[in-house]
Enzyme design. Sequence first.
Site, PDB file in Angstrom:
ATOM      1  N   SER A  83      47.256  50.716  43.752  1.00 44.20           N
ATOM      2  CA  SER A  83      47.233  49.518  43.430  1.00 44.20           C
ATOM      3  C   SER A  83      45.502  49.116  43.290  1.00 44.20           C
ATOM      4  CB  SER A  83      47.856  48.567  44.805  1.00 44.20           C
ATOM      5  OG  SER A  83      47.017  47.340  44.515  1.00 44.20           O
TER       6      SER A  83
ATOM      7  N   TYR B 177      47.138  45.628  53.443  1.00 41.89           N
ATOM      8  CA  TYR B 177      47.668  46.496  52.286  1.00 41.89           C
ATOM      9  C   TYR B 177      46.505  46.953  51.673  1.00 41.89           C
ATOM     10  CZ  TYR B 177      49.936  46.860  47.580  1.00 41.89           C
ATOM     11  OH  TYR B 177      50.423  47.146  46.560  1.00 41.89           O
TER      12      TYR B 177
END
Length: 259
Positions: free
Chosen positions: A143, A156
């Site tokens: 990501s 995250y």
Amino acid sequence: MASAAPPAASRIAVVTGASSGIGAATARGLAAAGYRVVLTARRKDRIEAIAEEINAAGHSATAYPLDVTDRAAVDEFATAFKTLGVLVNNAGGALGADPVATGDPDDWRRMYETNVIGTLNLTQALLPKLDASGDGTVVVVSSTAGHATYEGGAGYAAAKHAEHVLAETLRLEIVGRPVRVIEIAPGMVKTEEFALTRFGGDTEKAAKVYEGVAEPLTAEDVADTITWAVTRPSHVNIDLLVVRPRAQASNTKVHREQP
């Protein structure tokens, strides 16, 4: 440019987290490119339905229910293969958006287990099979959170930073062996479940993530990128490919149209 058909020795592709979103779209994309796709995820009914859809379209797919955090189950899964062409480590996701001061340690732990340990488990178990093919590829779907953080995203981002480092280090450690290591780092992708899962099923919070953004990426956009990277000639390694929608300049700068 048309993608070349995968060589016979490396025609099988395993996709984790294939029950929805990027994983499901990637399974469809690789199957259309000529791979025999093995879809893994915990939701047996979902992966079986997608495998049936792929087979009905004239391609080849098998569903295998699997929890990537269960090492014994992963090792058992690996015994099914003598050789393997592609491993797409896609299973993962985000939980919560609280600041560091109040973040839930259980959420952090679950994100690390699925995103990092899950990737480690599958990569360790299947790397010998990828090696044996003579032309293997490991894909890590990380990501943009793995390259820059943002408020409310530390848990995250920490997991995705670790996943990025795993891919980067593996590439150094296996150089000279017939296995490529590709990292695909998507930015804002609108799927049916990502934000909804992150916010515990709160549809209002999930909708706000994409509010005013005309065209966030779709799962198919990312799958197309993964398929393109995997189907490059064997000597071409896409070390890292960051893909964002045009409206997103960074993790913290997004153009949102006014209603």
